[in-house]
Scaffold this motif. Structure first.
Motif, PDB file in Angstrom:
ATOM      1  N   GLY A 330       0.697  -1.315  -0.055  1.00  0.00           N
ATOM      2  CA  GLY A 330       0.209  -0.004  -0.075  1.00  0.00           C
ATOM      3  C   GLY A 330       0.832   1.566  -0.019  1.00  0.00           C
ATOM      4  O   GLY A 330       2.183   1.272   0.268  1.00  0.00           O
ATOM      5  N   LYS A 331      -0.086   2.336  -0.033  1.00  0.00           N
ATOM      6  CA  LYS A 331       0.728   3.730  -0.142  1.00  0.00           C
ATOM      7  C   LYS A 331       1.689   4.212   1.076  1.00  0.00           C
ATOM      8  O   LYS A 331       1.158   3.746   2.191  1.00  0.00           O
ATOM      9  N   SER A 333       4.069   3.089   2.199  1.00  0.00           N
ATOM     10  CA  SER A 333       4.963   2.083   3.131  1.00  0.00           C
ATOM     11  C   SER A 333       6.518   2.115   2.771  1.00  0.00           C
ATOM     12  O   SER A 333       6.840   2.269   1.451  1.00  0.00           O
ATOM     13  N   GLU A 365      -1.159   0.571   3.996  1.00  0.00           N
ATOM     14  CA  GLU A 365      -0.530   1.723   4.047  1.00  0.00           C
ATOM     15  C   GLU A 365       0.263   2.225   5.183  1.00  0.00           C
ATOM     16  O   GLU A 365      -0.025   1.783   6.334  1.00  0.00           O
ATOM     17  N   ASP A 382      -2.788  -1.326   7.792  1.00  0.00           N
ATOM     18  CA  ASP A 382      -2.068  -0.146   7.965  1.00  0.00           C
ATOM     19  C   ASP A 382      -1.430   0.305   9.097  1.00  0.00           C
ATOM     20  O   ASP A 382      -1.809  -0.006  10.428  1.00  0.00           O
TER      21      ASP A 382
END
Length: 421
Positions: A330-331, A333, A365, A382
């Motif tokens: 995910g974003k 990371s 994320e 997350d």
């Protein structure tokens, strides 16, 4: 030219406890390496590249995934005698026990081998990383009129205490053998090695656990039910009675014995010039030909990253890490010094869009993952922070294991959002 006079026997090893938890649900040869291969692909590929195409893989623990991998991967022509067969330990009227060692595994399986015509049995380990043309070793065995040949690798004093060490004469004939000698004994256990090896202080010959036996001698030796292991019993007892040749190998070779060596070998694939060359067209490594899409990477800074096919990555940074097939990251990371094995399947769009599962397969994320092995199909929520290293004590929970500072997230484990280690 196919080597019709050679039968290859690949030893799958025991329970693989030193590689736990990677061997909790699979046999050691089935453990994934380099993002898309399995350990057993290495000896099988070495055999195929040497035109040895009759192979048995011997195993006894968790062999279902190994069976499936071999069945799906290695297909030969209907009109050829080539095969790769898995032999799991089986109870017979003659033997009602599990394999008791490497030699006992061969002994219990001899009735399968003897159905085939062969002059030489090539016995290999299923948990080593190396690229070798076995034809050179077989030819040296024939030229020397040897009955047994042992592949050896020159090692230094520090390494020698962990191996079986051989001593040879000027013709590379083995004269004596000692298992894991103490440091003070090593001055008496040097052998002639090349100038290159001597310059590196590598004056001791370590057995690589790769053997050639003449067929008739193997049958004779297997008739003794009191010997269970090649390295500890068969080889030491045979040296004086049967001409035993040392075949020196000077390329890259490592024994994937524990989590530390496994982790080091995989991270080694990220080097600019890896010691194990996956890009060598003459020494290809064969594996399951999955039909996967290309990997898609968005907004990620990559440095020394090995990324397998079929990945969807939106990480901020991936550094000195191996990312396996079908991985999702995910974003925002960050992944450093980590081996992520990937996933067996993709999460469906329906599951993703409806959030039927709270934590999707892969890494979420804003995570930070360092010095970690992520086994297959893990789900990392997350804002998870896993910072492996020597500051961590060895530990085990139902979700992860810490060994020598390396964090291993177990296969299929779900790590909740905000988890910190």
């Amino acid at each position: 030219m196919v080597n019709d006079n050679v039968l290859s026997i690949i030893l799958g090893g025991g329970q693989g406890s030193r590689l736990y938890p990677l061997t909790e649900k699979r046999s050691k040869p089935a453990v994934p390496i380099a993002g898309k291969y399995r350990l057993v692909d290495i000896p099988i590929s070495n055999c195929i590249n040497s035109n040895i195409k009759r192979m048995y893989v011997l195993t006894q623990f968790n062999s279902a995934s190994l069976n499936r991998h071999i069945k799906n991967t290695f297909h030969f022509s209907f009109f050829s005698s080539a095969f790769v067969d898995v032999l799991a330990a089986e109870q017979t009227p003659e033997s009602k026990s599990w394999f008791q060692g490497t030699a006992d595994a061969v002994r219990q399986s001899m009735h399968h081998f003897l159905r085939h015509e062969f002059e030489y049995a090539l016995i290999l380990s299923g948990d080593q990383l190396y690229q070798m043309d076995f034809n050179d070793m077989i030819q040296a065995h024939i030229d020397a009129n040897a009955e047994i040949s042992i592949a050896t690798i020159p090692v230094n004093e520090k390494e020698a205490t962990a191996f079986g060490i051989l001593k040879t004469d000027d013709n590379n004939v083995v004269t004596s053998f000692i298992e894991k000698p103490d440091t003070e004994l090593l001055p008496d256990w040097t052998s002639h090695t090349s100038d290159d090896m001597q310059a590196q202080g590598r004056n001791h010959l370590a057995s690589m656990g790769i053997y050639i036996f003449n067929r008739d001698l193997l049958i004779e030796l297997m008739n003794n039910p009191d010997t269970n292991d090649f390295g500890k019993e068969i080889i030491p007892q045979s040296i004086e009675k049967h001409k035993t040749l040392s075949y020196q190998y000077e390329g890259y070779w490592t024994d994937i014995g524990n989590i530390d060596s496994f982790f080091e070998a995989n991270i080694g694939f990220t080097d600019d010039l890896p010691k194990f060359n996956l890009y060598d067209t003459k020494q290809r490594v064969y594996t399951n030909a999955r039909i996967l899409p290309t990997s898609k990477i968005s907004g990620t800074a990559l440095d020394k990253a090995v990324i397998a096919e079929g990945c969807i990555i939106s990480a901020a940074k991936i550094e000195k890490s191996v990312i396996g097939i079908r991985s999702r990251i995910g974003k925002d990371s960050t992944i450093i010094n980590t081996y992520m094995m990937g996933n067996d399947d993709y999460e469906s769009l329906e599951v993703i869009n409806t959030m039927k599962t709270e934590i999707l397969v892969g890494i979420g994320e804003r995570c930070f993952i360092k010095n970690t092995i992520l086994d297959k199909n893990v789900r990392i929520g997350d804002d998870v922070r896993i910072n492996g290293g020597p500051h961590l004590e060895d530990a085990e929970t139902d979700k992860y294991v810490v060994k020598e500072g390396i964090v291993v997230i177990k296969k299929g484990a779900v790590i909740p959002k905000g988890f910190v280690l």
